[in-house]
Design a protein around this motif. Sequence first.
Motif, PDB file in Angstrom:
ATOM      1  N   GLU A  99       0.763  -1.208  -0.043  1.00  0.00           N
ATOM      2  CA  GLU A  99       0.128   0.164   0.008  1.00  0.00           C
ATOM      3  C   GLU A  99       0.791   1.123   0.210  1.00  0.00           C
ATOM      4  N   PHE A 100       0.148   2.321  -0.498  1.00  0.00           N
ATOM      5  CA  PHE A 100       0.969   3.498  -0.337  1.00  0.00           C
ATOM      6  C   PHE A 100       0.106   4.676  -0.283  1.00  0.00           C
ATOM      7  N   SER A 101       0.494   6.065  -0.159  1.00  0.00           N
ATOM      8  CA  SER A 101      -0.186   6.997   0.136  1.00  0.00           C
ATOM      9  C   SER A 101       0.404   8.294  -0.725  1.00  0.00           C
ATOM     10  N   VAL A 102      -0.111   9.204  -1.127  1.00  0.00           N
ATOM     11  CA  VAL A 102       0.396  10.448  -1.662  1.00  0.00           C
ATOM     12  C   VAL A 102      -0.541  11.555  -1.197  1.00  0.00           C
ATOM     13  N   ALA A 103       0.371  12.544  -0.650  1.00  0.00           N
ATOM     14  CA  ALA A 103      -0.171  13.569   0.034  1.00  0.00           C
ATOM     15  C   ALA A 103      -0.905  14.660  -1.353  1.00  0.00           C
ATOM     16  N   ALA A 104      -1.705  15.516  -0.865  1.00  0.00           N
ATOM     17  CA  ALA A 104      -2.352  16.428  -1.701  1.00  0.00           C
ATOM     18  C   ALA A 104      -1.251  17.098  -2.762  1.00  0.00           C
ATOM     19  N   TRP A 105      -1.540  16.955  -4.092  1.00  0.00           N
ATOM     20  CA  TRP A 105      -0.835  17.582  -4.907  1.00  0.00           C
ATOM     21  C   TRP A 105       0.662  17.540  -4.700  1.00  0.00           C
ATOM     22  N   SER A 106       0.849  16.350  -4.803  1.00  0.00           N
ATOM     23  CA  SER A 106       2.256  15.616  -4.600  1.00  0.00           C
ATOM     24  C   SER A 106       2.674  14.451  -5.343  1.00  0.00           C
ATOM     25  N   GLN A 107       3.624  13.936  -5.137  1.00  0.00           N
ATOM     26  CA  GLN A 107       4.327  12.706  -5.934  1.00  0.00           C
ATOM     27  C   GLN A 107       4.641  11.780  -5.050  1.00  0.00           C
ATOM     28  N   THR A 108       4.846  10.538  -5.493  1.00  0.00           N
ATOM     29  CA  THR A 108       5.672   9.471  -4.511  1.00  0.00           C
ATOM     30  C   THR A 108       6.430   8.703  -5.848  1.00  0.00           C
ATOM     31  N   ARG A 109       7.439   8.338  -5.546  1.00  0.00           N
ATOM     32  CA  ARG A 109       8.165   7.600  -6.521  1.00  0.00           C
ATOM     33  C   ARG A 109       8.617   6.160  -5.970  1.00  0.00           C
ATOM     34  N   ILE A 110       8.229   5.215  -6.776  1.00  0.00           N
ATOM     35  CA  ILE A 110       8.445   3.697  -6.279  1.00  0.00           C
ATOM     36  C   ILE A 110       9.825   3.164  -7.094  1.00  0.00           C
ATOM     37  N   ASP A 111      10.759   3.121  -6.348  1.00  0.00           N
ATOM     38  CA  ASP A 111      12.137   2.542  -6.929  1.00  0.00           C
ATOM     39  C   ASP A 111      12.048   1.071  -7.015  1.00  0.00           C
ATOM     40  N   VAL A 112      11.906   0.944  -8.407  1.00  0.00           N
ATOM     41  CA  VAL A 112      11.684  -0.566  -8.892  1.00  0.00           C
ATOM     42  C   VAL A 112      12.757  -1.449  -8.221  1.00  0.00           C
ATOM     43  N   ASP A 113      14.061  -1.465  -8.739  1.00  0.00           N
ATOM     44  CA  ASP A 113      15.079  -2.360  -8.663  1.00  0.00           C
ATOM     45  C   ASP A 113      15.541  -2.085  -7.167  1.00  0.00           C
ATOM     46  N   ALA A 114      15.220  -1.432  -6.426  1.00  0.00           N
ATOM     47  CA  ALA A 114      15.714  -1.486  -4.990  1.00  0.00           C
ATOM     48  C   ALA A 114      14.610  -1.914  -4.182  1.00  0.00           C
ATOM     49  N   THR A 115      13.419  -2.238  -4.598  1.00  0.00           N
ATOM     50  CA  THR A 115      12.177  -2.982  -3.889  1.00  0.00           C
ATOM     51  C   THR A 115      12.179  -4.524  -4.147  1.00  0.00           C
ATOM     52  N   ILE A 116      12.592  -4.855  -5.486  1.00  0.00           N
ATOM     53  CA  ILE A 116      12.715  -6.503  -5.915  1.00  0.00           C
ATOM     54  C   ILE A 116      13.719  -7.016  -4.956  1.00  0.00           C
ATOM     55  N   PRO A 117      13.430  -8.303  -4.624  1.00  0.00           N
ATOM     56  CA  PRO A 117      14.346  -8.978  -3.813  1.00  0.00           C
ATOM     57  C   PRO A 117      15.516  -9.498  -4.435  1.00  0.00           C
ATOM     58  N   GLU A 118      15.457  -9.837  -5.690  1.00  0.00           N
ATOM     59  CA  GLU A 118      16.706 -10.138  -6.678  1.00  0.00           C
ATOM     60  C   GLU A 118      16.660  -9.672  -7.939  1.00  0.00           C
ATOM     61  N   PRO A 119      17.777  -9.415  -8.718  1.00  0.00           N
ATOM     62  CA  PRO A 119      17.541  -9.036 -10.110  1.00  0.00           C
ATOM     63  C   PRO A 119      16.925  -9.689 -10.933  1.00  0.00           C
ATOM     64  N   THR A 120      16.512  -9.092 -12.089  1.00  0.00           N
ATOM     65  CA  THR A 120      15.468  -9.839 -13.098  1.00  0.00           C
ATOM     66  C   THR A 120      15.843  -8.964 -14.347  1.00  0.00           C
ATOM     67  N   ALA A 121      15.500  -9.748 -15.406  1.00  0.00           N
ATOM     68  CA  ALA A 121      15.671  -8.921 -16.714  1.00  0.00           C
ATOM     69  C   ALA A 121      14.766  -7.570 -16.730  1.00  0.00           C
ATOM     70  N   PHE A 122      13.526  -7.844 -16.334  1.00  0.00           N
ATOM     71  CA  PHE A 122      12.450  -6.557 -16.560  1.00  0.00           C
ATOM     72  C   PHE A 122      11.318  -6.784 -15.367  1.00  0.00           C
ATOM     73  N   ALA A 123      10.975  -5.436 -14.817  1.00  0.00           N
ATOM     74  CA  ALA A 123       9.944  -5.723 -13.750  1.00  0.00           C
ATOM     75  C   ALA A 123       9.097  -4.705 -14.061  1.00  0.00           C
ATOM     76  N   SER A 124       7.838  -5.299 -13.965  1.00  0.00           N
ATOM     77  CA  SER A 124       6.686  -4.285 -14.347  1.00  0.00           C
ATOM     78  C   SER A 124       5.789  -3.838 -13.167  1.00  0.00           C
ATOM     79  N   VAL A 125       5.218  -2.614 -13.126  1.00  0.00           N
ATOM     80  CA  VAL A 125       4.560  -2.330 -11.929  1.00  0.00           C
ATOM     81  C   VAL A 125       3.305  -1.946 -12.320  1.00  0.00           C
ATOM     82  N   VAL A 126       2.274  -2.508 -11.460  1.00  0.00           N
ATOM     83  CA  VAL A 126       0.715  -2.223 -11.667  1.00  0.00           C
ATOM     84  C   VAL A 126       0.232  -1.422 -10.561  1.00  0.00           C
ATOM     85  N   VAL A 127      -0.323  -0.306 -10.711  1.00  0.00           N
ATOM     86  CA  VAL A 127      -0.746   0.635  -9.732  1.00  0.00           C
ATOM     87  C   VAL A 127      -2.230   0.754  -9.571  1.00  0.00           C
ATOM     88  N   GLU A 128      -2.782   0.520  -8.451  1.00  0.00           N
ATOM     89  CA  GLU A 128      -4.387   0.832  -8.379  1.00  0.00           C
ATOM     90  C   GLU A 128      -4.271   1.910  -7.315  1.00  0.00           C
TER      91      GLU A 128
END
Length: 523
Positions: A99-128
């Motif tokens: 889960e995540f939250s973003v303050a009013a009129w703001s942004q959040t950045r998801i650092d993909v390679d820092a979040t995944i447990p192991e390296p991979t060729a490509f990682a995709s993100v789905v945001v709801e």
Amino acid sequence: MSRRSAPAAIVIVLSLIGLIIVGRDTTPAAPAFFSSSGGTWMPSVGASGALTGSWFCPGVPATGEGGVGGSVVVSNRDEGQLIGRYLILTDDGAVADREFSVAAWSQTRIDVDATIPEPTAFASVVVEIEGGGGFVEQIAEHPAGNSVDACSDETSTTWYLADGFTVDGSINTLVLTNPFDEPVVARLRFATEERESQPGQFQGFTVLPRTVRTIPIAELGARDEPVIAVAVEATAGRLVVARAQHYLGGGRSGYDVSLAAPELRDQWWFADGERGGGISETYSIYNPTSDDVEVTVFFGGLPLDAGVEDLDPIVVGPRRVVVFDPYAERPVPGDAGGDAFTPVDEQENGEDTAQDEGDDAFVEFATQVGEIPLGRHATVFSTLAQPSIVVERVLTRPAGDGVATSVVLGAPPRPDGFVARTWHMGIGPTEPTEDALVVYNIDQSEATVTIEAVGPAGPSVVPSLENIPLAPGSILTIDLVDPDVLGQELIVTSTSRVFVERSLPRGNDLPGRSGSFLLPSEG
């Protein structure tokens, strides 16, 4: 600041207006978490108040190598807090569900390679996003240059790419993402200069639930090819398709990750194009249908006395790709070299059908356009047939001691003919950048352009970028050098209908630019 514009030829503008009118350390995922969006336009920013808003990102490299990685930026364009969840997918499945939250009129950045447990060729993100009040973009990082693109607000059963490149070992990779709980069964077709192919191993191949699958195009036999068009068609389920392109020679250099087109269209618009010393500009036109298609090309944003001749329609044969170079003399269709539009036979049992050796008619070129003046111009590709084509622009400009190549999928009008006056950009330059925005006025009327920067109190007009004059049917380039706009979400608003592209530094202290469209407002 640069505010360059050129008056458009009245005949061209009126024609264009007519066209518009007419198993890891992972939290278990909740079932049926991500919805299937059924949008029919390009990625766009809608009104708040929807029950949910789902965004499917093309994918970023995550090999763990130095300089390789990527992130996803979620922009909250509302005065209330934005709440959502994101899922990171790899070839091993879902490796993060948070889960995540973003303050009013703001942004959040998801650092993909820092979040995944192991390296991979490509990682995709789905945001709801609950309430749908935001939009999502990604940046793919690579030593050959960074690439920005919007995430898709839809999945689809079909995806198309008009351009691909494997010359001199250049690497062209399909990135297929299945964000759902059921497997996707799909088939793949690709077209090169010599043939269309339906590889047997990719007729009814599977993309497992919540996984990413990559397909290196060279492994399909398409090596050292100057143009490769691809169609991915799901026979069961829906998915997201992107292309990762690493240019290593053949007059091109750079790195790009971008979404494929989820549907065929009858119009594709480009705000940025340029003629100048050392610049190469080509357009790949792909017709994956079973009928010939006539495609008309218009050039906008030109001086009234430019003298650009009307072109005969470009005939794109069934299941063929045409490379259109506005500046090169090409043979007229039907000249020596054989029948320019001999149909490609239907493929069966995974076999390739190639033209006879020496017959280069599979890729047919249009006749010369005439003298397009130096400087920038807009380009529009249109067909009176049913939606049947995909068009991508490949623009290579000098960069330091070398070149920088950027490939951009054209922007279509909405199916009802709507073209936006307001465009959104969550990822912009972090350092002063000249000619960072290219705005094309499609209306035959005087207009002004204003840029707002989004801060904690909401959008506010940047005084140095307010009411910039925009002539009828003209192109305007805008410098983003004011400290108030650097590293900020920006909103570009015009009093006329416009298409807006961004041209961003490639990062890593590399010269040159990477292009992409902003996200239009749904109005």
